[in-house]
Design an enzyme around this catalytic site. Structure first.
Site, PDB file in Angstrom:
ATOM      1  N   TYR A 268       1.000  -1.347   0.048  1.00  0.00           N
ATOM      2  CA  TYR A 268      -0.685   0.415  -0.148  1.00  0.00           C
ATOM      3  C   TYR A 268       0.776   1.367  -0.065  1.00  0.00           C
ATOM      4  O   TYR A 268       0.598   2.418  -0.941  1.00  0.00           O
ATOM      5  CB  TYR A 268      -1.214   0.252   1.189  1.00  0.00           C
ATOM      6  CG  TYR A 268      -2.183  -1.033   1.863  1.00  0.00           C
ATOM      7  CD1 TYR A 268      -2.320  -1.376   0.023  1.00  0.00           C
ATOM      8  CD2 TYR A 268      -1.761  -2.117   1.854  1.00  0.00           C
ATOM      9  CE1 TYR A 268      -4.040  -2.478  -0.076  1.00  0.00           C
ATOM     10  CE2 TYR A 268      -2.382  -3.121   1.618  1.00  0.00           C
ATOM     11  CZ  TYR A 268      -3.416  -3.374   0.839  1.00  0.00           C
ATOM     12  OH  TYR A 268      -4.365  -4.640   0.901  1.00  0.00           O
TER      13      TYR A 268
ATOM     14  N   PRO B 290     -11.473  -0.540  -2.713  1.00  0.00           N
ATOM     15  CA  PRO B 290     -12.328  -0.493  -3.265  1.00  0.00           C
ATOM     16  C   PRO B 290     -13.668   0.145  -3.265  1.00  0.00           C
ATOM     17  O   PRO B 290     -13.754   0.673  -2.250  1.00  0.00           O
ATOM     18  CB  PRO B 290     -12.746  -1.786  -2.485  1.00  0.00           C
ATOM     19  CG  PRO B 290     -11.093  -2.796  -1.739  1.00  0.00           C
ATOM     20  CD  PRO B 290     -10.500  -0.858  -1.690  1.00  0.00           C
TER      21      PRO B 290
ATOM     22  N   HIS C  67      -7.869   1.260   0.782  1.00  0.00           N
ATOM     23  CA  HIS C  67      -7.225  -0.015   1.722  1.00  0.00           C
ATOM     24  C   HIS C  67      -5.936  -0.596   2.665  1.00  0.00           C
ATOM     25  O   HIS C  67      -5.977  -1.397   2.982  1.00  0.00           O
ATOM     26  CB  HIS C  67      -6.844  -0.598   0.087  1.00  0.00           C
ATOM     27  CG  HIS C  67      -7.823  -2.786  -0.030  1.00  0.00           C
ATOM     28  ND1 HIS C  67      -7.820  -2.611   1.225  1.00  0.00           N
ATOM     29  CD2 HIS C  67      -8.038  -3.222  -1.100  1.00  0.00           C
ATOM     30  CE1 HIS C  67      -8.019  -3.920   1.290  1.00  0.00           C
ATOM     31  NE2 HIS C  67      -7.792  -4.384  -0.474  1.00  0.00           N
TER      32      HIS C  67
ATOM     33  N   SER D 157     -12.322 -11.665  -5.088  1.00  0.00           N
ATOM     34  CA  SER D 157     -12.255 -11.768  -3.735  1.00  0.00           C
ATOM     35  C   SER D 157     -13.683 -12.250  -3.745  1.00  0.00           C
ATOM     36  O   SER D 157     -14.460 -11.451  -4.141  1.00  0.00           O
ATOM     37  CB  SER D 157     -11.818 -10.797  -3.273  1.00  0.00           C
ATOM     38  OG  SER D 157     -11.580 -11.149  -2.320  1.00  0.00           O
TER      39      SER D 157
END
Length: 631
Positions: free
Chosen positions: A112, A125, A348, A559
């Site tokens: 990240y 997301p 995220h 996912s």
């Protein structure tokens, strides 16, 4: 490996949280959380030989035989007694003894904070909630007020540590991520970002940020006695915000947060030179969460509505629409459109999908309850509008961010589908894991389009371990490859196809179990590589090998994010020629979101979405048409 959410099969604890949680003494708070965390096992370092063997097996369906032979030689060299591999393994084992979790800091940085692409599309997301019936601002305000009250109700469980502990296969899970999502924010840097969390301050924040027509407001959500505002009070405050931001702000300052991280880092340093700007930015960063009151989007047909809503959550539709009505660095942003399009986007770095989905499930349930209407007579302070001084240089940065955002918007190819033929009940009736069933269908869909198997990432939750994040379930396996090649082969009998399907599903299930127990290969290999960067002058050859690059080029980044709420999560692809696929299997239908990039000639989100539907239907037909062998 970004923008990927943890897959989980979480059962919440049986405790029914009270909606009016009493404050608990501080020592009690610290004790309860720490006692739970300390009882969790530490993340293990898998045995070196085991990872090397499993790595070769994972490469078999996705690299050609010559490359595989080369990799086999490199791995033999790497594993020699007294060699480089052994040294790195010992270093990792030592690190695991010293730290609470040998991986978590490294993962936060590499996955990240060091990642420099925009968080929009590439990492953050979005979640699309069921469409609301309101179509005017009164409905929008009322819904927003109830949602805010619901999130504050969830927050009281976090603050008082009365959140039910979640379990997976009878084992308690790490709850740390729940403590990272409120009152936190990402801070841009010119080379690397950081994350701040104000929840643990001596005086934690008591305000949220509301953004409407590109203007930001601080809204205090607690009374002076520490009780949260009622839905009615919040509604009155939101009306005030709406009425004092009727004109769209000329300069959408929030769009700066959508830029490439290095560019935003430079623009950020420039922006906060001004004292007023610095204070305004700090107020946004410190807020508990952000609520974006969006302008309505152009109307879409019913079958396109979910797709339109998906992109609305991911990027806001571009600079002409709602992309400036965001602060993309904020961990949690709830999006409430005037046209009933609702959902959220989250940054995220602090957490995976499941804690976010638990919060959503709680809020959606909370909003169904009828309110006890107690409108206190106390007049409330006017919400504070955040001011920004825009210099010519900042204006240029905003223009650049607008252009880049619009390029991203045009490049994102998205398809959100509801697969209505069956849901998770069908695979269960066949004694098959619903997740494995969907993953094998994805392998089949991809193989039918491209005539090859590709590296596939599915996230597995490591929350059985203290501070656990995710590892990779590699859905492309030798077993899945055998099945997808046989499925459309007329020379193969149905009984053989069913046997291969069952084997592929069992194999996926076994890999999943291995991953959630901390025995998968990807994070271990990453750990060995990062250990090498710290310890050695040169990187071992296995990390410079073509096979390693191929293995990490996830054409399918997937996912499962199961929710009680009939929602769907979506995210962008992680490679230029790849797909992002997220799904929520309900009992009798499955919500899917498929993304790709228009700039790639070879990918098409609608084609893969259709291919996936066909694969699921064909697999069900195959099972139903093939008589079970008599035992």
């Amino acid at each position: 490996m970004l923008g990927i959410l943890a897959r989980t099969m979480v059962k919440a604890g049986m405790v029914k949280p009270s909606s009016l949680v009493k404050p608990v003494s501080v020592t009690h708070i610290v004790g309860r959380y720490l006692a739970h965390q300390e009882s969790l096992p530490k993340l293990p370092v898998p045995p070196l030989q085991q990872t090397c063997e499993r790595y070769l097996a994972a490469l078999t369906p996705i690299v050609d035989p010559e490359e595989l032979n080369q990799t086999r030689k490199l791995l033999e060299e790497f594993q020699k007694p007294g060699g480089v591999g052994e040294r790195l393994q010992k270093g990792l084992e030592l690190r695991a003894k010293k730290l609470e979790n040998w991986l978590s800091d490294w993962w936060l940085q590499t996955a990240y904070l060091d990642y420099r692409m925009p968080v929009v599309v590439h990492s953050s997301p979005g979640v699309v909630l069921p469409r609301m019936e309101f179509s005017d601002r009164q409905g929008q305000m009322r819904y927003a007020a109830k949602l805010i009250a619901g999130v504050l109700d969830f927050k009281s469980m976090i603050d008082n540590e009365t959140l039910p502990v979640e379990y997976l296969g009878g084992k308690p899970l790490c709850m740390n991520q729940y403590y990272q999502v409120l009152s936190s924010c990402r801070i841009p840097g010119t080379k690397r970002d950081s994350v701040v969390n104000y929840a643990l301050d001596k005086r934690p924040p008591t305000h949220i940020t509301v953004v409407h027509n590109f203007q930001f407001f601080v809204l205090d959500v607690y009374n002076s006695d520490g009780t949260p505002l009622t839905v009615d009070q919040i509604c009155i405050q939101l009306e005030k915000i709406w009425n004092s931001s009727l004109q769209t702000n000329k300069e959408p300052i929030g769009i700066l947060t959508s830029n490439h991280r290095n560019s935003w880092g430079k623009a950020y340093n420039n922006l906060i030179k001004d004292k007023t700007n610095k204070e305004s930015v700090k107020a946004i960063q410190k807020s508990i969460f952000t609520v974006c009151l969006d302008a309505p989007m152009p109307r879409a047909s019913d079958d396109m509505y979910r797709t339109r809503a998906g992109v609305q959550m991911l990027h806001g539709g571009g600079s002409r629409w709602n992309s400036g009505n965001r602060w993309f660095d904020k961990t949690l942003q709830f999006i409430i459109g005037e046209d009933g399009t609702c959902g959220l986007i989250y940054e995220h770095a602090p957490a995976e999908g499941p804690p976010i989905v638990s919060l959503i499930d709680h809020v959606v349930e909370y909003m169904k309850k009828s309110e006890m209407v107690r409108t206190p007579m106390v007049p409330l302070r006017m919400p504070q509008k955040l001011r920004f001084n825009i210099t010519p240089e900042i204006k240029n940065d905003i223009e650049e961010a607008k252009q880049n955002m619009n390029i991203m918007v045009h490049d994102l190819d998205m398809k959100v589908n509801v697969f209505s033929h069956f849901g998770k009940n069908f695979p269960k009736s066949q004694k098959m894991s619903p997740d494995a069933f969907i993953q094998i269908a994805l392998q089949l869909a991809y193989y039918r389009i491209y005539n090859r198997c590709c590296p596939t990432y599915e996230s597995a939750s490591l929350r059985m371990f203290r501070l656990g994040r995710t590892d990779t379930i590699r859905s492309a396996s030798i077993d899945s490859a055998n099945f997808v090649k046989a499925m459309d082969d007329p020379a193969k009998h149905n009984t053989e196809k069913v046997a291969l399907l069952e084997k592929a599903i069992k194999g996926h299930r076994a890999y999943t179990d291995m991953a959630i127990r901390g025995q998968a290969i990807d994070r271990h290999l990453l750990g060995l590589k990062l250990q090498a960067i710290e310890d050695l002058a040169a990187l071992p050859e296995i990390f410079m090998d073509t096979s390693y690059a191929v293995a990490l080029h996830y054409n399918l980044s997937t996912s499962q994010v199961p929710a009680k709420t009939d929602c769907v999560m979506c995210f962008g692809p992680v490679v230029p020629d790849g797909y992002g696929v997220c799904y929520n299997p309900m009992d009798t239908h499955i919500n899917f979101a498929v993304s790709a990039f228009n700039s790639c000639q070879d990918t098409n989100a609608a084609h893969l979405a259709q291919g996936l539907e066909d694969a699921l239907v064909d697999m069900k037909t195959l099972l139903e048409q093939t008589p079970k062998a008599k035992l």
